[in-house]
Design a protein around this motif. Structure first.
Motif, PDB file in Angstrom:
ATOM      1  N   CYS A  55       0.847  -1.201   0.000  1.00  0.00           N
ATOM      2  CA  CYS A  55       0.000   0.000   0.000  1.00  0.00           C
ATOM      3  C   CYS A  55       0.881   1.249   0.000  1.00  0.00           C
ATOM      4  O   CYS A  55       1.710   1.416   0.898  1.00  0.00           O
ATOM      5  CB  CYS A  55      -0.915  -0.001   1.229  1.00  0.00           C
ATOM      6  N   ASP A  58       0.307   3.381   3.466  1.00  0.00           N
ATOM      7  CA  ASP A  58       0.711   2.949   4.810  1.00  0.00           C
ATOM      8  C   ASP A  58       1.697   1.786   4.830  1.00  0.00           C
ATOM      9  O   ASP A  58       2.096   1.322   5.901  1.00  0.00           O
ATOM     10  CB  ASP A  58      -0.537   2.599   5.646  1.00  0.00           C
ATOM     11  N   CYS A  74      -6.037  -2.965   0.380  1.00  0.00           N
ATOM     12  CA  CYS A  74      -5.167  -2.843   1.557  1.00  0.00           C
ATOM     13  C   CYS A  74      -5.974  -3.203   2.807  1.00  0.00           C
ATOM     14  O   CYS A  74      -7.025  -2.613   3.058  1.00  0.00           O
ATOM     15  CB  CYS A  74      -4.650  -1.409   1.683  1.00  0.00           C
ATOM     16  N   ARG A  76      -5.222  -2.583   5.793  1.00  0.00           N
ATOM     17  CA  ARG A  76      -5.074  -1.607   6.882  1.00  0.00           C
ATOM     18  C   ARG A  76      -5.981  -0.397   6.666  1.00  0.00           C
ATOM     19  O   ARG A  76      -6.738  -0.019   7.548  1.00  0.00           O
ATOM     20  CB  ARG A  76      -3.608  -1.177   7.009  1.00  0.00           C
ATOM     21  N   CYS A  77      -5.916   0.211   5.465  1.00  0.00           N
ATOM     22  CA  CYS A  77      -6.698   1.432   5.248  1.00  0.00           C
ATOM     23  C   CYS A  77      -7.964   1.174   4.432  1.00  0.00           C
ATOM     24  O   CYS A  77      -8.813   2.049   4.301  1.00  0.00           O
ATOM     25  CB  CYS A  77      -5.846   2.504   4.574  1.00  0.00           C
TER      26      CYS A  77
END
Ligand SMILES: [Zn+2]
Length: 464
Positions: A55, A58, A74, A76-77
């Motif tokens: 990503c 991040d 992604c 995470r985000c």
């Protein structure tokens, strides 16, 4: 060899085991989307790059979704990314996942008479037989490769590709044209893998396993000898790569990788008629290797992150559980022999106890590994560990003593060249024994560590 008789025996074993029946049902359910449509086969060679699969915002690793070749999420985000770099990173896992699926589907064809699964497995084999030469053998990182950028990935791939082909062939479900295509791919893979000997690298264990599989496919005694007996073959890796304490010399992470490669290769060696762990000293080393991670595990049963290892990886990952499930079967066979010389001794009890401890852990989030993508697309939620949701290797792992020959432990040096039976049209059985004396295997790495990275060009399988 994997034979029709061997498959019939496995079908009988599955019918008599509730665990194996549940595992088979799990694999049938997992195959359903694959029967609906052929998954996308990458048209590109995988690329290793600093930014592919990462990503940009991040730095998290993007999720691997086999059904999404161009949109990469992604975890995470939550953003979705696209572009050639990400697609070619995805291609690494996808090529590996496709070969896994071929083996998965072929196992259902061979063990559950699932014709649709067998047909889909053949379709995958034919697709790669058509396209294999369109992936260029260039822009590589660690050795020659067509689908990937490093030889060991080609080795992992061809192992599943050939597992599928062998299962289909043994169950009478491989037509001549597909078999010819498989042979052409295997021949080219042997040349690639055979020309890049990585010495005592953990990667070479996989290369050896791949060459053993190719030897079984072609009934090629000379290639089997190289994969098993050469100075950097499977026997040498078992006796020198794994030290007296059982631990692979490169630390826990590589230990687990090399051990999975070795166990895979040992299965193919057995298909060639050789039991690499039947000799007591070798069996003892294998048992020690299986138990080594139990001795160095951290209190939460993750393994120490030495060198370039990822941090905090649980030993209860399905890929690792499977290693001990298969190890339990193999060590258990030896314990059952009640051989007073067997160093393995209580190996089965110890491996079983270790497995029980791992199954008792809180659920872990499954991760993607090059040699284990069976749970993809991986849900980022903890998944309870269970022996009935593994890859299906256990379906094929016999729990009775095989009819193979012994690999001999250290003995007096044999002055003669090995005498091998060459490939026969029926009943390929590669002979490991020397004309006299035992196979010379130095079972002691001591403090000396083997040289790595030795290249040995030009000894791959040549066209026949
Ligand atoms: Zn992100």
């Amino acid at each position: 060899m994997v034979t029709a008789e061997g498959l019939a025996a496995r079908r009988q074993a599955i019918a008599g085991s509730s665990d194996l029946q549940a595992l088979l049902a799990h694999l049938v359910a997992r195959a359903a989307p694959l029967l609906e449509r052929l998954p996308p086969i990458p048209t590109v060679k995988a690329l290793l790059s600093a930014d592919g699969g990462i990503c940009p915002d991040d730095g998290a690793a993007l999720e691997f979704d086999p059904w999404s070749p161009h949109q990469h999420r992604c975890p995470r985000c939550g953003k979705t990314w696209s572009g050639e770099r990400h697609d070619r990173h995805w291609a690494r896992f996808q090529h590996l996942w496709m070969a896994e699926r071929a083996a998965h589907l072929a196992a259902l064809g061979a063990l559950a008479d699932n014709s649709a699964a067998a047909a889909r497995a053949s379709e995958i084999l034919r697709a790669y037989a058509r396209s294999y030469w369109t992936y260029p053998n260039r822009d590589n990182v660690l050795g020659p490769s067509r689908l990937f950028f490093s030889t060991y990935l080609e080795s992992i791939w061809i192992l599943n590709f050939l597992a599928a082909a062998v299962l289909l062939r043994a169950s009478g479900r491989l037509d001549d044209a597909t078999a010819r295509g498989v042979g052409q791919v295997a021949d080219e893979a042997a040349n690639l893998i055979g020309e890049f000997d990585e010495g005592f690298s953990n990667r070479q264990t996989w290369n050896d396993a791949a060459l053993a599989a190719i030897a079984v496919w072609f009934e090629d005694a000379e290639l089997a000898a190289r994969a098993i007996e050469s100075p950097t073959g499977l026997l040498a890796h078992l006796s020198r790569g794994f030290g007296r304490d059982g631990l692979w010399y490169e630390g826990e992470n590589y230990h687990l990788f090399a051990l999975r490669g070795f166990m895979t290769g040992a299965g193919w060696a057995r298909a060639a008629g050789v039991d690499l762990g039947e000799e007591p000293a070798l069996a003892g080393r294998l048992t020690a290797a299986l138990l080594a991670p139990a001795l160095t595990a951290l209190p939460d049963l993750t393994f120490p992150a030495r060198k370039d290892s990822r941090f905090g990886v649980s030993l209860a990952q399905p890929m690792y559980l499977e290693l001990w499930e298969v190890g339990l079967a193999r060590v258990g066979m030896r314990d059952a022999l009640k051989d007073s010389l067997t160093v393995a001794g209580n190996g089965m009890r110890e491996v079983a106890s270790w497995l029980k401890a791992l199954y008792g852990l809180p659920a872990v989030v499954p991760e993607a590994f090059d040699s284990y993508l069976h749970d993809a697309p991986v849900a980022r939620t903890p998944h309870p560990a269970s022996r009935i949701s593994l890859s299906g290797w256990a379906l094929l792992e016999p729990r009775v003593r095989p009819a193979g020959r012994r690999a001999r432990a250290p003995g007096p040096a044999a002055p003669h060249a090995p005498r091998r039976r060459h490939a026969l049209a029926s009943g390929f059985r590669y002979r490991l024994v020397r004309e006299s004396g035992s196979l010379l295997v130095p079972l002691d790495a001591g403090s000396q560590r083997p040289a790595v990275g030795r290249r040995n060009r030009g000894v791959g399988r040549r066209h026949v």
